[in-house]
Design an enzyme around this catalytic site. Structure first.
Site, PDB file in Angstrom:
ATOM      1  N   SER A   4     -27.289  39.855 -10.118  1.00 15.02           N
ATOM      2  CA  SER A   4     -28.661  40.008  -9.630  1.00 15.02           C
ATOM      3  C   SER A   4     -29.509  40.728 -10.672  1.00 15.02           C
ATOM      4  O   SER A   4     -29.484  41.958 -10.764  1.00 15.02           O
ATOM      5  CB  SER A   4     -28.682  40.789  -8.310  1.00 15.02           C
ATOM      6  OG  SER A   4     -30.016  41.038  -7.902  1.00 15.02           O
ATOM      7  N   TYR A  46     -26.885  47.958  -3.201  1.00 16.14           N
ATOM      8  CA  TYR A  46     -26.674  46.527  -3.433  1.00 16.14           C
ATOM      9  C   TYR A  46     -26.662  46.232  -4.933  1.00 16.14           C
ATOM     10  O   TYR A  46     -25.761  45.558  -5.443  1.00 16.14           O
ATOM     11  CB  TYR A  46     -27.769  45.710  -2.748  1.00 16.14           C
ATOM     12  CG  TYR A  46     -27.808  44.266  -3.197  1.00 16.14           C
ATOM     13  CD1 TYR A  46     -26.877  43.351  -2.711  1.00 16.14           C
ATOM     14  CD2 TYR A  46     -28.757  43.825  -4.118  1.00 16.14           C
ATOM     15  CE1 TYR A  46     -26.893  42.026  -3.141  1.00 16.14           C
ATOM     16  CE2 TYR A  46     -28.781  42.507  -4.549  1.00 16.14           C
ATOM     17  CZ  TYR A  46     -27.855  41.613  -4.047  1.00 16.14           C
ATOM     18  OH  TYR A  46     -27.880  40.300  -4.487  1.00 16.14           O
ATOM     19  N   ARG A  91     -43.756  49.418  -0.158  1.00 16.65           N
ATOM     20  CA  ARG A  91     -42.772  50.238   0.529  1.00 16.65           C
ATOM     21  C   ARG A  91     -42.011  51.115  -0.456  1.00 16.65           C
ATOM     22  O   ARG A  91     -41.717  50.691  -1.577  1.00 16.65           O
ATOM     23  CB  ARG A  91     -41.813  49.347   1.323  1.00 16.65           C
ATOM     24  CG  ARG A  91     -42.455  48.740   2.564  1.00 16.65           C
ATOM     25  CD  ARG A  91     -41.510  47.890   3.359  1.00 16.65           C
ATOM     26  NE  ARG A  91     -41.308  46.592   2.743  1.00 16.65           N
ATOM     27  CZ  ARG A  91     -40.877  45.514   3.410  1.00 16.65           C
ATOM     28  NH1 ARG A  91     -40.627  45.598   4.703  1.00 16.65           N
ATOM     29  NH2 ARG A  91     -40.705  44.369   2.780  1.00 16.65           N
ATOM     30  N   GLU A 123     -38.974  50.274  -3.361  1.00 16.84           N
ATOM     31  CA  GLU A 123     -38.935  48.893  -3.812  1.00 16.84           C
ATOM     32  C   GLU A 123     -39.455  48.774  -5.244  1.00 16.84           C
ATOM     33  O   GLU A 123     -40.297  49.564  -5.682  1.00 16.84           O
ATOM     34  CB  GLU A 123     -39.763  47.991  -2.890  1.00 16.84           C
ATOM     35  CG  GLU A 123     -39.109  47.737  -1.545  1.00 16.84           C
ATOM     36  CD  GLU A 123     -39.666  46.500  -0.865  1.00 16.84           C
ATOM     37  OE1 GLU A 123     -40.568  45.852  -1.442  1.00 16.84           O
ATOM     38  OE2 GLU A 123     -39.210  46.193   0.243  1.00 16.84           O
TER      39      GLU A 123
END
Length: 224
Positions: free
Chosen positions: A28, A53, A174, A177
């Site tokens: 990712s 993550y 937010r 992020e």
């Protein structure tokens, strides 16, 4: 997270035990790099995940690198930017969320109109995977559009395509992020001759195609 970390470890160990010659790892790029500096980021940029993550995705790559070092197994780590595709199949991501809200009569919310993402279409990603099978990179390679697209621009493309005329609700970004995201794809171009072929406007059209066909069938059914 356990699937990303422990699951990848199990897969790599199993591949090595069973004589697998080539391992393609889907990483990712949007989650592992520090994207607070100069963009686009490349494979030499600082790796600094902002979430568990992202850390788990990077850990999977490290398992692959370390465990394959003393073997003949070749490998590639494809660091994808924000991959998207037909929403009827994927049912995830910002394009799906915007479209789902619109279809339910809910005005979509954008958390930061100037927040950007690097959006790469699934067909281009699949081509990169095939190229990595033919010629393993033995390192991380970014697979991306190399272009920043703001969430507001993305919303406008979707609204234009489905004929939605209301304005979205704009809220502040937010906390936690990534504000801007863009990955260089120069290494993929140099190593494989890979370049993204689907631009964002065409990709949105492809992503919504099945939805529009379904809506058309429903409309015809109601008329009859």
């Amino acid at each position: 997270l356990l699937i990303n970390a422990a699951g990848t470890l199990n897969l790599v160990q199993s591949a090595l035990s069973n004589g697998v010659e080539n391992f393609c790892y889907i990483n990712s790029g949007g989650a592992i790099y520090d994207q607070s500096g100069e963009l686009p980021v490349n494979e030499s940029s600082l790796v600094k995940p902002l979430s568990p993550y992202g850390a788990s995705k990077y850990l999977g790559e490290e398992y692959l690198r370390i465990l394959s070092a003393e073997t003949s197994m070749q490998w590639s780590s494809l660091a994808l930017s924000n991959c998207y595709g037909p929403i009827q199949e994927h049912r995830k991501g910002v394009i799906y969320q915007f479209t789902k809200n619109i279809s339910r009569g809910i005005r979509p919310t954008i958390y930061g109109a100037e927040v950007t993402r690097d959006l790469v279409y699934i067909d281009d990603v699949c081509k990169a995977i095939l190229l990595s099978i033919e010629k393993p990179s033995m390192e991380r390679v970014n697979i991306s559009s190399g272009i920043e697209t703001s969430l507001l621009i993305l919303f406008k493309l979707i609204a234009e395509k489905i004929g939605y005329v209301e304005q979205p609700k704009i809220l502040p970004p937010r906390a936690g992020e990534i504000y801007r995201s863009c990955l260089s794809n120069e290494k993929a171009s140099q190593f494989w001759g890979w370049k993204p072929r689907v631009d964002i406007r065409t990709g949105v059209e492809y992503s919504l195609r099945n939805l529009q066909e379904e809506q058309g069938r429903n409309f015809e059914h109601k008329k009859n």
